[in-house]
Design a protein around this motif. Structure first.
Motif, short mmCIF file in Angstrom:
data_model
loop_
_atom_site.label_atom_id
_atom_site.label_comp_id
_atom_site.label_asym_id
_atom_site.label_seq_id
_atom_site.Cartn_x
_atom_site.Cartn_y
_atom_site.Cartn_z
N ILE A 188 23.36 -31.51 -15.70
CA ILE A 188 23.02 -31.48 -16.54
C ILE A 188 21.26 -31.22 -16.40
CG2 ILE A 188 21.93 -33.77 -17.84
CD1 ILE A 188 24.37 -35.28 -17.09
N ALA A 189 21.18 -30.28 -17.57
CA ALA A 189 19.71 -30.13 -17.90
C ALA A 189 18.73 -31.13 -18.47
CB ALA A 189 19.12 -28.33 -18.66
N ILE A 190 17.70 -31.35 -18.02
CA ILE A 190 17.05 -32.26 -18.88
C ILE A 190 15.63 -31.46 -18.81
CG2 ILE A 190 15.48 -34.58 -18.91
CD1 ILE A 190 18.59 -35.26 -17.74
N VAL A 191 15.72 -31.35 -20.48
CA VAL A 191 14.90 -30.37 -20.67
C VAL A 191 13.88 -31.22 -22.01
CG1 VAL A 191 16.42 -27.94 -20.21
CG2 VAL A 191 16.46 -29.25 -22.86
N GLY A 192 12.80 -30.23 -21.87
CA GLY A 192 11.56 -30.85 -23.30
C GLY A 192 10.54 -30.16 -22.91
N ASP A 222 11.65 -24.12 -8.12
CA ASP A 222 10.51 -25.14 -8.83
C ASP A 222 10.44 -26.61 -9.99
OD1 ASP A 222 10.52 -24.42 -11.57
OD2 ASP A 222 9.24 -24.41 -12.19
N ALA A 223 11.93 -26.60 -9.41
CA ALA A 223 12.70 -28.01 -9.77
C ALA A 223 13.46 -28.40 -8.61
CB ALA A 223 13.82 -27.59 -11.46
N ILE A 224 13.42 -30.43 -8.54
CA ILE A 224 14.59 -30.48 -7.90
C ILE A 224 15.76 -30.78 -8.37
CG2 ILE A 224 15.12 -32.22 -5.81
CD1 ILE A 224 12.89 -30.39 -5.27
N ASP A 225 17.15 -30.00 -7.54
CA ASP A 225 18.23 -30.50 -8.25
C ASP A 225 19.10 -32.19 -7.32
OD1 ASP A 225 18.34 -27.93 -9.48
OD2 ASP A 225 20.50 -27.67 -8.20
N SER A 226 19.14 -33.23 -7.90
CA SER A 226 19.62 -34.22 -7.59
C SER A 226 20.77 -34.75 -8.05
CB SER A 226 18.96 -35.20 -8.14
OG SER A 226 17.18 -35.61 -7.39
N ASP A 227 21.80 -34.84 -6.66
CA ASP A 227 23.11 -35.23 -6.54
C ASP A 227 23.20 -36.34 -6.66
OD1 ASP A 227 23.27 -32.91 -7.10
OD2 ASP A 227 23.94 -32.29 -4.22
N PHE A 235 27.55 -36.46 -10.70
CA PHE A 235 26.35 -34.87 -11.62
C PHE A 235 25.23 -34.72 -10.61
CE2 PHE A 235 28.46 -38.59 -13.63
CZ PHE A 235 28.11 -38.77 -14.83
N THR A 236 25.29 -33.54 -11.26
CA THR A 236 23.47 -32.52 -10.20
C THR A 236 22.69 -33.14 -11.78
OG1 THR A 236 25.09 -31.58 -8.81
CG2 THR A 236 22.60 -30.13 -9.94
N LEU A 237 21.79 -33.62 -11.41
CA LEU A 237 20.95 -33.27 -12.32
C LEU A 237 19.06 -32.72 -12.24
CD1 LEU A 237 19.47 -37.30 -12.59
CD2 LEU A 237 21.30 -36.44 -13.94
N ILE A 238 19.53 -31.75 -13.84
CA ILE A 238 17.94 -30.64 -13.25
C ILE A 238 17.36 -31.18 -13.41
CG2 ILE A 238 17.67 -28.39 -13.51
CD1 ILE A 238 21.03 -28.11 -14.22
N ASP A 239 15.79 -31.26 -12.74
CA ASP A 239 14.36 -32.06 -13.62
C ASP A 239 13.62 -30.60 -13.82
OD1 ASP A 239 13.03 -33.26 -13.97
OD2 ASP A 239 12.16 -34.46 -12.38
N THR A 240 13.59 -30.26 -15.18
CA THR A 240 12.19 -29.26 -15.13
C THR A 240 10.96 -30.02 -15.16
OG1 THR A 240 12.37 -28.94 -17.90
CG2 THR A 240 14.05 -27.89 -16.21
N ALA A 241 10.97 -30.92 -15.20
CA ALA A 241 9.32 -31.49 -15.34
C ALA A 241 9.06 -31.62 -13.92
CB ALA A 241 9.68 -33.17 -15.59
N GLY A 242 7.21 -32.33 -13.55
CA GLY A 242 6.95 -32.84 -12.52
C GLY A 242 6.22 -31.79 -12.17
N ASN A 266 20.47 -22.07 -18.98
CA ASN A 266 21.46 -20.91 -17.83
C ASN A 266 22.28 -21.97 -16.92
OD1 ASN A 266 21.04 -19.20 -19.91
ND2 ASN A 266 19.20 -18.71 -18.47
N ARG A 267 21.66 -22.62 -16.14
CA ARG A 267 22.21 -23.09 -14.49
C ARG A 267 23.36 -24.90 -15.70
NH1 ARG A 267 18.93 -25.29 -11.39
NH2 ARG A 267 20.29 -25.46 -9.33
N SER A 268 23.43 -25.18 -16.67
CA SER A 268 23.39 -26.20 -16.58
C SER A 268 24.90 -26.21 -17.49
CB SER A 268 22.84 -27.53 -17.75
OG SER A 268 22.36 -27.03 -19.00
N ASP A 269 25.54 -27.51 -17.33
CA ASP A 269 27.38 -27.65 -18.20
C ASP A 269 26.58 -28.25 -19.89
OD1 ASP A 269 29.05 -26.54 -16.76
OD2 ASP A 269 28.29 -28.32 -14.58
N VAL A 270 25.67 -29.63 -19.58
CA VAL A 270 25.02 -30.21 -20.64
C VAL A 270 24.19 -30.05 -20.32
CG1 VAL A 270 25.03 -32.70 -22.02
CG2 VAL A 270 27.32 -32.10 -20.97
N CYS A 271 22.78 -30.14 -21.49
CA CYS A 271 20.94 -29.98 -21.92
C CYS A 271 21.31 -31.11 -22.57
CB CYS A 271 20.95 -28.71 -22.60
SG CYS A 271 21.84 -27.27 -21.92
N VAL A 272 20.46 -32.05 -21.36
CA VAL A 272 19.89 -33.24 -22.37
C VAL A 272 18.65 -32.82 -23.45
CG1 VAL A 272 18.85 -35.43 -22.55
CG2 VAL A 272 21.11 -35.09 -21.36
#
Length: 447
Positions: A188-192, A222-227, A235-242, A266-272
């Protein structure tokens, strides 16, 4: 909650950098194979001119044109902006195309950018553009002074040596790029945009579930993948913030945030895609949403800061209507109103992500598919055009993630956009496909 197998695909990013008027946009269009306008495609989709998908020898990548690097007339400000813009361009790229102008020769601005590129320690392909005459090619020696290796002489206008240049580009791609890695987790990519609450949302999810497997540095650098595991599903949360680069240049900040989002998508299955409930949809939101849509990803729209919105029993419906109107190309995406600060409705997100991921991977039996298509055509026959009428013979599903279909017709040119949309809506009405784009291609077949 059932486990779901998802495919992970990391697409390299190639950034074109250089000073103004060296032919970056011409090279961009030559690689992509078409002129990319500011807005194109289906109505409602906002595309930024500088991002496009491309491929070479079977290797796909995202191409970024850093056009518009206008340094102004102030020489001191010129140097600062050159460094800032170069840093923005290289921040997310796997490979850099550094373009210089053979006709103008080596300029001080080229040396400024080259200095930043050398410090980046990223692969750089030095491209000398506008080499369309033997006398011009004789002057290439001075570009060795940039310290970036042997220059590649090309002509973006005439297509000279573009293939040789791209051979060098793809040779620098990571070996794992564009290789499918089967995994059971949902990515899951957290984007915005900045400050919409992406990190707060991720932190709440991780703190609430208390079942973090690990924090692994992501391939984004520059992002941290959190399982995290929830109800038996990983789930793997792909956080693009911070990771926000400080800059006085608004365009640089915007460009950098979009680059982060591109890689995460590009790396995600679902984009939030997170929206600010106090601001609603902006052009930046539409740009990121449009990229996720065109990349064929599952999409969930999350309206954050709902606790700050003055509301009554009609407010949520009014907000949803506004979002649907402003982001019409994402009509299929579910909307979730949350407060990452208070945790309101955040617990619903992972369950919704599983549902969308299943919809994204949904496969329809051929017989049932053709029943729906046949009934749709009978209910609303295709319109005629100059005495000719479209005939939809049959269809078949050709893939998933996103669900993709081929319709065999008598003449693809007779398919009007509105009828194409009608057939898509019929598929959604019968099969759902909630949260996922649908791809419908046409193929000619004699009746």
């Amino acid at each position: 909650m059932s486990r779901l197998g998802c495919t992970r695909l990391a697409k390299p990013i190639v950034a074109i950098v250089g000073r103004p008027n060296v032919g970056k946009s011409a090279l961009f269009n030559r690689i992509v194979g078409r002129r990319v306008a500011i807005v194109e495609g289906e109505p409602g989709v906002t595309r930024d001119r500088i991002y496009a998908d491309a491929s070479w020898t079977g290797r796909s990548f995202t191409l970024v044109d850093t056009g518009g690097l206008d340094y102004g007339k102030d020489a001191e400000r010129f140097v600062q902006m050159a460094r800032t813009q170069a840093a923005v361009a290289i921040a997310q790229a796997d490979v850099l195309l550094f373009v210089v102008d053979a006709r103008a020769g080596l300029m001080p601005a080229d040396a400024e950018v080259a200095e930043e590129l050398r410090r980046s320690r990223k692969p750089v392909v030095l491209v000398v553009n506008k080499v369309d005459h033997p006398t011009v090619e004789e002057s290439l020696g001075e570009f060795y002074g940039l310290g970036l290796g042997e220059p590649v002489a090309v002509s973006a206008e005439h297509g000279r040596a573009i293939g040789d240049m791209l051979d060098l580009v793809v040779s620098h791609f990571p070996q794992s790029a564009n290789e499918d890695e089967e995994s059971e987790e949902i990515r899951i990519a957290i984007v915005g945009r900045p400050n919409v609450g992406k990190s707060s949302l991720v932190n709440h999810l991780l703190g609430q579930e208390r079942s973090i497997v690990s924090d692994v540095p992501g391939t984004t650098r520059d992002a941290i993948d959190s399982d995290v595991e929830y109800d038996g599903q990983r789930f793997t949360l792909i956080d693009t913030a911070g990771i926000r680069r400080k800059s006085r240049i608004d365009e640089a900040v915007e460009h950098y945030s979009v680059l982060r989002a591109l890689r995460a998508v590009n790396r995600s299955d679902v984009c939030v895609l997170m929206l600010d409930g106090t601001e609603l949809a902006t052009d930046q939101d539409k740009r990121i949403g449009g990229y996720a849509h065109e990349a064929g990803k599952g999409i969930i729209l999350v309206v954050n800061k709902w606790d700050l919105v003055e509301k009554d029993e009609k407010t949520m419906n009014a907000f949803e209507e506004t979002i649907r109107r402003e982001m019409g190309f994402l009509q299929y995406a579910p909307i979730l109103f949350v407060s990452a600060k208070t945790g309101q409705r955040v617990n619903r997100l992972l369950e919704l992500a599983v549902f969308v991921a299943n919809q994204h991977a949904l496969r329809i039996p051929t017989g049932r598919l053709n029943e729906v298509i046949h009934d749709a055509v009978i209910r609303r026959p295709p319109p005629s055009d100059k005495g000719l009428r479209l005939k939809v013979l049959y269809g078949t599903q050709t893939g998933v993630k996103p669900p993709s279909f081929v319709l065999f017709v008598n003449d693809p040119k007779l398919m009007h956009y509105s009828y194409h949309r009608y057939l898509e809506n019929q598929l959604r009405e019968h099969f759902g496909f909630i949260g996922t784009p649908i791809v419908i291609r046409l193929r000619r077949r004699n009746a």
